[in-house]
Scaffold this motif. Structure first.
Motif, PDB file in Angstrom:
ATOM      1  N   ALA A 290       0.834  -1.206   0.000  1.00 26.51           N
ATOM      2  CA  ALA A 290       0.000   0.000   0.000  1.00 26.51           C
ATOM      3  C   ALA A 290       0.870   1.258   0.000  1.00 26.51           C
ATOM      4  N   GLY A 291       1.869   1.280   0.854  1.00 27.50           N
ATOM      5  CA  GLY A 291       2.773   2.421   0.864  1.00 27.50           C
ATOM      6  C   GLY A 291       3.480   2.592  -0.472  1.00 27.50           C
ATOM      7  N   LEU A 292       3.909   1.457  -1.056  1.00 27.05           N
ATOM      8  CA  LEU A 292       4.590   1.536  -2.345  1.00 27.05           C
ATOM      9  C   LEU A 292       3.666   2.066  -3.436  1.00 27.05           C
ATOM     10  N   ARG A 293       2.374   1.652  -3.401  1.00 26.69           N
ATOM     11  CA  ARG A 293       1.447   2.153  -4.421  1.00 26.69           C
ATOM     12  C   ARG A 293       1.277   3.668  -4.296  1.00 26.69           C
ATOM     13  N   ALA A 294       1.102   4.155  -3.021  1.00 26.67           N
ATOM     14  CA  ALA A 294       0.948   5.594  -2.821  1.00 26.67           C
ATOM     15  C   ALA A 294       2.181   6.352  -3.292  1.00 26.67           C
ATOM     16  N   ARG A 295       3.330   5.878  -2.904  1.00 19.69           N
ATOM     17  CA  ARG A 295       4.557   6.541  -3.331  1.00 19.69           C
ATOM     18  C   ARG A 295       4.722   6.482  -4.842  1.00 19.69           C
ATOM     19  N   ASN A 296       4.280   5.380  -5.422  1.00 18.97           N
ATOM     20  CA  ASN A 296       4.406   5.237  -6.870  1.00 18.97           C
ATOM     21  C   ASN A 296       3.499   6.221  -7.604  1.00 18.97           C
ATOM     22  N   GLU A 297       2.248   6.417  -7.094  1.00 26.49           N
ATOM     23  CA  GLU A 297       1.347   7.377  -7.738  1.00 26.49           C
ATOM     24  C   GLU A 297       1.885   8.799  -7.609  1.00 26.49           C
ATOM     25  N   ALA A 298       2.382   9.155  -6.405  1.00 18.27           N
ATOM     26  CA  ALA A 298       2.955  10.494  -6.234  1.00 18.27           C
ATOM     27  C   ALA A 298       4.161  10.687  -7.147  1.00 18.27           C
ATOM     28  N   TRP A 299       4.948   9.669  -7.230  1.00 16.60           N
ATOM     29  CA  TRP A 299       6.146   9.769  -8.086  1.00 16.60           C
ATOM     30  C   TRP A 299       5.762   9.910  -9.555  1.00 16.60           C
ATOM     31  N   PHE A 301       2.933  11.341 -10.678  1.00 13.40           N
ATOM     32  CA  PHE A 301       2.452  12.714 -10.874  1.00 13.40           C
ATOM     33  C   PHE A 301       3.627  13.686 -10.975  1.00 13.40           C
ATOM     34  N   ASP A 302       4.557  13.587 -10.000  1.00 14.66           N
ATOM     35  CA  ASP A 302       5.726  14.468 -10.042  1.00 14.66           C
ATOM     36  C   ASP A 302       6.505  14.285 -11.336  1.00 14.66           C
ATOM     37  N   THR A 303       6.595  13.068 -11.778  1.00 19.03           N
ATOM     38  CA  THR A 303       7.339  12.793 -13.001  1.00 19.03           C
ATOM     39  C   THR A 303       6.675  13.436 -14.215  1.00 19.03           C
ATOM     40  N   GLU A 304       5.341  13.344 -14.294  1.00 18.24           N
ATOM     41  CA  GLU A 304       4.635  13.937 -15.435  1.00 18.24           C
ATOM     42  C   GLU A 304       4.787  15.459 -15.441  1.00 18.24           C
ATOM     43  N   VAL A 305       4.593  16.112 -14.254  1.00 16.19           N
ATOM     44  CA  VAL A 305       4.746  17.569 -14.182  1.00 16.19           C
ATOM     45  C   VAL A 305       6.169  17.975 -14.549  1.00 16.19           C
ATOM     46  N   ALA A 306       7.121  17.281 -13.986  1.00 18.52           N
ATOM     47  CA  ALA A 306       8.519  17.607 -14.285  1.00 18.52           C
ATOM     48  C   ALA A 306       8.833  17.382 -15.774  1.00 18.52           C
ATOM     49  N   GLU A 307       8.240  16.380 -16.364  1.00 17.22           N
ATOM     50  CA  GLU A 307       8.489  16.098 -17.766  1.00 17.22           C
ATOM     51  C   GLU A 307       7.907  17.206 -18.657  1.00 17.22           C
ATOM     52  N   ARG A 308       6.675  17.684 -18.327  1.00 12.89           N
ATOM     53  CA  ARG A 308       6.102  18.773 -19.120  1.00 12.89           C
ATOM     54  C   ARG A 308       6.967  20.029 -19.015  1.00 12.89           C
ATOM     55  N   LEU A 309       7.393  20.361 -17.760  1.00  9.20           N
ATOM     56  CA  LEU A 309       8.254  21.528 -17.580  1.00  9.20           C
ATOM     57  C   LEU A 309       9.574  21.367 -18.335  1.00  9.20           C
ATOM     58  N   ARG A 310      10.117  20.187 -18.277  1.00  8.24           N
ATOM     59  CA  ARG A 310      11.403  19.951 -18.959  1.00  8.24           C
ATOM     60  C   ARG A 310      11.268  20.086 -20.469  1.00  8.24           C
TER      61      ARG A 310
END
Length: 462
Positions: A290-299, A301-310
């Protein structure tokens, strides 16, 4: 000796193996019983009729002895590993005795005995009765050999033509079985089955006393006991054999059952501990998942935002980089054009200077060549003048005698260059003949005088 109705399988197996071993050790030499000798050919019959020599043949028995020759002139060839004794009628002592000795043989007066010299093996099956009056089968073997053949052939019977050692083996086997039975009669069943060393020691001592004698004296048979071993000791009664094994088997069964119970208890405890551990691990795994799934979803989201900015930054950076590269390219082209013009101007200037330098070098070379030619002509003229002066000095220093000698040496060349006269007329005024030596000398004297006067006339002028 009583046996159970179902019999002793181990005893039967041991007896069968002993029979196979005896059959393997038995010598197989000569033709089988009932097989007739091959028929002799016509050439052999003809040789026999004419009294010719007999073909080579081997004597029957375990030793391959060859007898060659015919009638009274025969040779006995003995292998190197066989003892032989050769006697003759009227002789008290043997003619030949030893190991591998071959000799001449006369059938009318001689006799010989051949005995194998190899180590012999006797298999022993002793059916004994122990101290508890129980039947025991003791199996072993004895290995022996001939040590002193002169003593052995006189005391032992080697007369069996098929197997000379058969009677000796039988005698030694009987003595060995008697010794084993005597020793087993004083021992218990467990001692016989567990410790065979007393039997081996007793059997070895008795056989060596008989075969080798006391302290290697003359009382022995001339034999040597190589080794004595006990292979098996089997109880004849299958019931007694089972009874002897029951205490140990019961003890081992008890130990095995206790081991099984302990193993089952340990296995049940291990299974319960394994189940508890498995459930605990499953809960921990679910919580971690469960913790891994939550961290994976947050990661994500952060990855998509960072990718658009990049990507946006990369797009603007690429546009700026393209504009800068175009500007830099234009500047570089202009700079290259200026450098090319400068290089062309420098190249033209260098070409003009090189041409001017080449022309100057050509003029200097022509002037130097003219100067060298003038100097060479001047030196050549000086050499000609010096040469003329030296020739004049040489001519002035010549004596009349040398001039005359040179003139005489040149006379053949002068005469050869003169034209050939068509007609020769000779007029002698003073009576001298030019064809003679005196005439020729007179002419030469006149010529020499003329030349001398000419030379004396030239000297005041010089």
């Amino acid at each position: 000796m009583s046996t159970a109705g179902k019999g002793n399988a181990y005893l039967e197996q041991v007896v069968a193996q002993q029979a196979v071993l005896e059959d393997d050790l038995r010598a197989r030499r000569g033709a089988p019983v009932g097989e007739s000798a091959p028929m002799a050919g016509p050439l052999v019959k003809r040789e026999r009729a004419l009294g010719g020599p007999e073909p080579e043949k081997a004597t029957p028995g375990p030793v391959d002895v060859r007898i060659t020759g015919f009638w009274r002139w025969k040779n006995v060839l003995v292998p190197p590993n066989a003892f032989v004794v050769h006697t003759r009628r009227g002789r008290e002592k043997p003619l030949h005795i030893g190991l591998g000795v071959s000799f001449r043989f006369n059938p009318a007066t001689d006799s010989f005995l051949v005995v194998p010299g190899a180590t012999q093996t006797i298999l022993i099956n002793a059916y004994c009765i122990c101290r508890e009056l129980q039947g025991v089968l003791v199996q072993g073997y004895v290995q022996w050999g001939i040590q002193t053949f002169p003593t052995a052939y006189r005391k032992l019977d080697f007369g069996d033509p098929e197997d000379p050692m058969r009677l000796v083996n039988i005698q030694l086997r009987e003595q060995a079985e008697a010794a084993i039975k005597d020793k087993v009669a004083t021992m218990g069943v467990r001692d016989v089955l567990s410790d065979k060393q007393p039997i081996i020691e007793e059997l070895t001592a008795r056989l060596r006393a008989v075969a080798e004698g006391e302290d290697n004296g003359d009382q022995g048979l001339g034999l040597r006991i190589v080794t004595v071993q006990i292979k098996e000791a089997v109880v004849s009664s299958s019931r007694l054999w089972e009874n002897l094994q029951k205490p140990y088997r019961a003890e081992q069964g008890q130990i095995a059952r206790l081991a099984e119970l302990q193993s089952e208890e340990a296995i049940s405890q291990r299974e319960m501990a394994a189940e508890r551990l498995k459930e605990t691990q499953r809960l921990e795994y679910e919580r971690e998942l469960a913790g891994l799934r939550a961290r994976n979803e947050a990661w994500q989201f952060d990855t998509e935002v960072a990718e658009r900015l990049r990507r946006t930054q990369r797009k603007h950076d690429d546009s700026r980089a393209v504009a800068e590269l175009e500007t830099e390219t234009t500047r570089h082209a202009l700079r290259m054009e200026r450098e090319r013009h400068a290089e062309e101007a420098e190249t033209g200037r260098l070409r003009i200077e090189r041409e001017r330098e080449l022309k100057r070098l050509e003029l200097d070379g022509e002037l130097e060549l003219a100067r060298s030619r003038a100097l060479a002509d001047h030196e050549r003229a000086l050499l000609d003048v010096e040469r003329a002066r030296m020739r004049a000095d040489i001519d002035n220093q010549q004596t009349p005698a040398s001039l005359q000698a040179k003139l005489i040496g040149l006379l053949p060349e002068i005469m050869a260059q003169l034209p050939k006269p068509e007609e020769l007329r000779m007029v002698s005024i003073n009576g001298s003949d030019r064809t003679t030596v005196s005439g020729l000398l007179a002419e030469l004297a006149v010529v020499v005088g003329v030349l001398r006067s000419a030379i004396d006339g030239d000297r005041p002028d010089s």
